[in-house]
Write a protein that holds these residues in place. Structure first.
Motif, PDB file in Angstrom:
ATOM      1  N   SER A 248       0.844  -1.202   0.000  1.00  0.00           N
ATOM      2  CA  SER A 248       0.000   0.000   0.000  1.00  0.00           C
ATOM      3  C   SER A 248       0.872   1.242   0.000  1.00  0.00           C
ATOM      4  CB  SER A 248      -0.935   0.013   1.225  1.00  0.00           C
ATOM      5  OG  SER A 248      -0.178  -0.010   2.415  1.00  0.00           O
ATOM      6  N   LEU A 249       0.546   2.149  -0.881  1.00  0.00           N
ATOM      7  CA  LEU A 249       1.312   3.385  -1.025  1.00  0.00           C
ATOM      8  C   LEU A 249       0.637   4.514  -0.275  1.00  0.00           C
ATOM      9  CD1 LEU A 249       2.141   3.286  -4.846  1.00  0.00           C
ATOM     10  CD2 LEU A 249       3.775   3.025  -2.970  1.00  0.00           C
ATOM     11  N   PRO A 250       1.389   5.502   0.156  1.00  0.00           N
ATOM     12  CA  PRO A 250       0.774   6.718   0.715  1.00  0.00           C
ATOM     13  C   PRO A 250      -0.060   7.418  -0.354  1.00  0.00           C
ATOM     14  CG  PRO A 250       3.091   6.583   1.322  1.00  0.00           C
ATOM     15  CD  PRO A 250       2.853   5.503   0.311  1.00  0.00           C
ATOM     16  N   TYR A 251      -1.059   8.134   0.104  1.00  0.00           N
ATOM     17  CA  TYR A 251      -1.964   8.786  -0.842  1.00  0.00           C
ATOM     18  C   TYR A 251      -1.276   9.858  -1.676  1.00  0.00           C
ATOM     19  CZ  TYR A 251      -5.632   6.435   1.812  1.00  0.00           C
ATOM     20  OH  TYR A 251      -6.410   5.493   2.418  1.00  0.00           O
ATOM     21  N   THR A 252      -0.243  10.426  -1.169  1.00  0.00           N
ATOM     22  CA  THR A 252       0.437  11.509  -1.886  1.00  0.00           C
ATOM     23  C   THR A 252       1.497  11.006  -2.867  1.00  0.00           C
ATOM     24  OG1 THR A 252       2.031  11.690  -0.062  1.00  0.00           O
ATOM     25  CG2 THR A 252       0.074  13.128   0.003  1.00  0.00           C
ATOM     26  N   VAL A 253       1.700   9.701  -2.933  1.00  0.00           N
ATOM     27  CA  VAL A 253       2.732   9.127  -3.808  1.00  0.00           C
ATOM     28  C   VAL A 253       2.057   8.443  -4.989  1.00  0.00           C
ATOM     29  CG1 VAL A 253       4.639   7.501  -3.984  1.00  0.00           C
ATOM     30  CG2 VAL A 253       4.316   8.826  -1.881  1.00  0.00           C
ATOM     31  N   GLU A 254       2.513   8.774  -6.166  1.00  0.00           N
ATOM     32  CA  GLU A 254       2.007   8.143  -7.386  1.00  0.00           C
ATOM     33  C   GLU A 254       3.135   7.350  -8.041  1.00  0.00           C
ATOM     34  OE1 GLU A 254       0.381  11.049  -9.964  1.00  0.00           O
ATOM     35  OE2 GLU A 254      -1.252  11.636  -8.598  1.00  0.00           O
ATOM     36  N   MET A 255       2.879   6.076  -8.229  1.00  0.00           N
ATOM     37  CA  MET A 255       3.888   5.182  -8.815  1.00  0.00           C
ATOM     38  C   MET A 255       3.245   4.328  -9.910  1.00  0.00           C
ATOM     39  SD  MET A 255       5.961   3.892  -5.422  1.00  0.00           S
ATOM     40  CE  MET A 255       6.975   2.818  -6.438  1.00  0.00           C
ATOM     41  N   CYS A 295      18.417   8.359  -3.667  1.00  0.00           N
ATOM     42  CA  CYS A 295      17.495   8.063  -2.585  1.00  0.00           C
ATOM     43  C   CYS A 295      17.919   6.772  -1.876  1.00  0.00           C
ATOM     44  CB  CYS A 295      16.073   7.917  -3.105  1.00  0.00           C
ATOM     45  SG  CYS A 295      15.453   9.397  -3.948  1.00  0.00           S
ATOM     46  N   THR A 296      17.967   6.827  -0.558  1.00  0.00           N
ATOM     47  CA  THR A 296      18.422   5.675   0.229  1.00  0.00           C
ATOM     48  C   THR A 296      17.450   5.281   1.333  1.00  0.00           C
ATOM     49  OG1 THR A 296      19.688   7.158   1.669  1.00  0.00           O
ATOM     50  CG2 THR A 296      20.849   6.181  -0.216  1.00  0.00           C
ATOM     51  N   LEU A 297      16.434   6.078   1.601  1.00  0.00           N
ATOM     52  CA  LEU A 297      15.521   5.773   2.695  1.00  0.00           C
ATOM     53  C   LEU A 297      14.509   4.713   2.282  1.00  0.00           C
ATOM     54  CD1 LEU A 297      14.861   9.380   4.046  1.00  0.00           C
ATOM     55  CD2 LEU A 297      16.582   7.728   4.800  1.00  0.00           C
ATOM     56  N   ASP A 298      13.843   4.136   3.305  1.00  0.00           N
ATOM     57  CA  ASP A 298      12.826   3.140   3.032  1.00  0.00           C
ATOM     58  C   ASP A 298      11.435   3.727   3.274  1.00  0.00           C
ATOM     59  OD1 ASP A 298      12.829   3.409   5.722  1.00  0.00           O
ATOM     60  OD2 ASP A 298      13.429   1.344   6.172  1.00  0.00           O
ATOM     61  N   PHE A 299      10.431   2.872   3.195  1.00  0.00           N
ATOM     62  CA  PHE A 299       9.042   3.308   3.284  1.00  0.00           C
ATOM     63  C   PHE A 299       8.731   3.942   4.643  1.00  0.00           C
ATOM     64  CE2 PHE A 299       4.743   2.195   4.701  1.00  0.00           C
ATOM     65  CZ  PHE A 299       3.988   2.881   3.769  1.00  0.00           C
ATOM     66  N   TYR A 300       9.299   3.434   5.699  1.00  0.00           N
ATOM     67  CA  TYR A 300       8.954   3.895   7.041  1.00  0.00           C
ATOM     68  C   TYR A 300       9.511   5.287   7.322  1.00  0.00           C
ATOM     69  CZ  TYR A 300       7.810  -1.011   7.514  1.00  0.00           C
ATOM     70  OH  TYR A 300       7.267  -2.255   7.308  1.00  0.00           O
ATOM     71  N   ALA A 301      10.485   5.721   6.574  1.00  0.00           N
ATOM     72  CA  ALA A 301      11.060   7.052   6.795  1.00  0.00           C
ATOM     73  C   ALA A 301      10.472   8.084   5.843  1.00  0.00           C
ATOM     74  CB  ALA A 301      12.583   6.982   6.627  1.00  0.00           C
ATOM     75  N   TYR A 302       9.286   7.795   5.297  1.00  0.00           N
ATOM     76  CA  TYR A 302       8.686   8.703   4.315  1.00  0.00           C
ATOM     77  C   TYR A 302       8.365  10.060   4.929  1.00  0.00           C
ATOM     78  CZ  TYR A 302       5.213  10.735   1.202  1.00  0.00           C
ATOM     79  OH  TYR A 302       4.514  11.592   0.391  1.00  0.00           O
ATOM     80  N   ASN A 303       7.865  10.081   6.150  1.00  0.00           N
ATOM     81  CA  ASN A 303       7.483  11.348   6.793  1.00  0.00           C
ATOM     82  C   ASN A 303       8.686  12.113   7.323  1.00  0.00           C
ATOM     83  OD1 ASN A 303       4.746  10.895   6.339  1.00  0.00           O
ATOM     84  ND2 ASN A 303       4.588   9.597   8.193  1.00  0.00           N
ATOM     85  N   ASP A 304       9.853  11.490   7.332  1.00  0.00           N
ATOM     86  CA  ASP A 304      11.044  12.136   7.866  1.00  0.00           C
ATOM     87  C   ASP A 304      12.014  12.604   6.780  1.00  0.00           C
ATOM     88  OD1 ASP A 304      10.033  11.586  10.375  1.00  0.00           O
ATOM     89  OD2 ASP A 304      11.129   9.680  10.535  1.00  0.00           O
TER      90      ASP A 304
END
Length: 401
Positions: A248-255, A295-304
């Motif tokens: 599941s993707l965040p609503y603000t991300v389009e892929m 880009c090196t971060l993962d999904f959990y660091a999206y808000n950071d």
């Protein structure tokens, strides 16, 4: 002496009731040199033909035009004493005018350039039409030695008739663009004007029926390699790296549903499924970059995320499965025998065959290069040496192919 006299006379004067028979040693007619009652008439007919100004042509055409009557005598002089330079100049002029014509800009033909080209085209058509009429009057229309008895004259006749049809449609304001394409055949009239070129083209046309075995061999090559390609790689060129089903993707991300390269149609990222042994896997997808930043971060660091960090969404394309699209707008694949033949044809032309080989190697196995190397070698051997045999068999070994 008395006995020798009658014997000699008997040898010199045979019996009157026995006719003399002479056999011509060089006679090839098959009648042994014996003359018939019609030989005198045949000889008189030959002498009459030989007495004509042009013995090789028909004595009378159109039921009453003899070789001495006008206007046929004038037309015979023109035909039997041609001016090839003038005809070649007209044909070259036609090539120049056809090259200068702009179909998109000259639909209405209002510009001065288009009107000049149209005037030249009218002159060229009139020249060819007059030339055809002169030949018909001189040679006749139907018959072995007449105008339509020659193949190249029939081509000239077809071109002139198509030009007449084009002008008649223009007068009636009817658009028939297919007839205009016949203008392209006008430069072929140069073949009839250059004897050496005519001999070469006739040679090529005569050898076409002899190439049937070569076409049959090429068909077997296409068929065998096509079946092998379908059995091994059917549907594999559709493999793409998709997102997991439960992701599941965040609503603000389009892929995208699957990973796409910058040039997706010509250079897609084709992956190898776990059951295959291909060269490219989904874990080989490059890291995502945004504005020059890796880009090196993962999904959990999206808000950071900050201006100096971003999430590598490409790492989540982990599901290699069959999609809907094949490379090159769906034209290159081995899903069925028809598409396999298209791919094989492109390979043997050596145009972009390396890309096809890499696609197959990425999706299936590294050793698939053997298939493409064998295909190129077999197709080359079946085309060149075998294809030159009809020429050498029909026209001798001195013919250069």
């Amino acid at each position: 002496m008395d006995e020798a006299g009658p014997r000699a006379a008997e040898e010199q004067d045979p019996e009157p009731d026995k006719s003399k028979t002479f056999i011509r040693l060089n006679d090839l007619s098959g009648d042994g040199g014996r003359s018939g009652p019609g030989d005198k008439d045949a000889g008189s007919g030959d002498s009459e033909v030989e007495g004509l100004p042009y013995p090789a042509l028909a004595p009378v055409v159109f039921f009453y035009l003899s070789q001495e009557s006008r206007p046929r005598s004038w037309c015979l002089r023109v035909v039997c004493n041609p001016y090839p330079l003038l005809s070649m100049l007209v044909i070259l002029l036609n090539c120049v005018t056809l090259g200068m014509f702009h179909p998109c800009e000259d639909m209405a033909c209002d510009s001065p350039r288009c009107k000049i080209l149209q005037s030249f085209d009218d002159f060229i058509f009139a020249f060819f039409a007059v030339e055809m009429i002169v030949k018909m009057i001189a040679l006749g229309i139907f018959g072995k030695k007449c105008y339509l008895g020659d193949t190249w004259n029939r081509l000239d006749f077809f071109i002139v008739i198509a030009g007449m049809l084009e002008y008649s449609l223009d007068l009636q304001n009817v658009s028939f663009s297919a007839v205009r394409t016949v203008r392209v055949l006008r430069p072929l009239r140069a073949i009839n004007r250059v004897p050496s070129m005519r001999i070469l083209v006739t040679l090529l046309l005569d050898t076409l029926p002899m190439l049937g075995n070569v076409l049959l061999l090429c068909f077997f090559v296409f068929f065998i390699f096509g079946i092998v390609g379908v059995q091994l790689w059917a549907g594999l060129l559709r493999n793409r790296c998709f997102l997991p089903e439960n992701f599941s993707l965040p609503y603000t991300v389009e892929m995208e549903r699957y990973y796409q390269t910058e040039n997706e149609d010509e250079n897609p990222f084709i992956c190898s499924q776990p059951r295959e042994n291909g060269m490219r896997y989904c874990r080989s997808i490059p890291t995502q970059r945004e504005e020059g930043l890796e880009c090196t971060l993962d999904f959990y660091a999206y808000n950071d995320t900050t201006n100096t960090s971003c999430v590598n969404w490409n790492q989540y394309y982990t599901n290699c499965s069959a999609g809907e699209h094949n490379p090159f707008k769906g034209a290159i694949n081995f899903d069925n025998i028809g598409y396999a033949w298209i791919a094989i044809f492109q390979v043997i032309t050596l145009e972009g065959w390396v890309d096809i080989m890499y696609f197959v190697m990425d999706a299936h196995s590294f050793y698939n290069f053997i298939y493409f190397i064998l295909l190129i070698i077999v197709s080359d051997l079946s085309a060149h040496p075998v294809g030159s045999m009809p020429f050498t068999q029909a026209y001798g070994e001195d013919v250069v192919v």
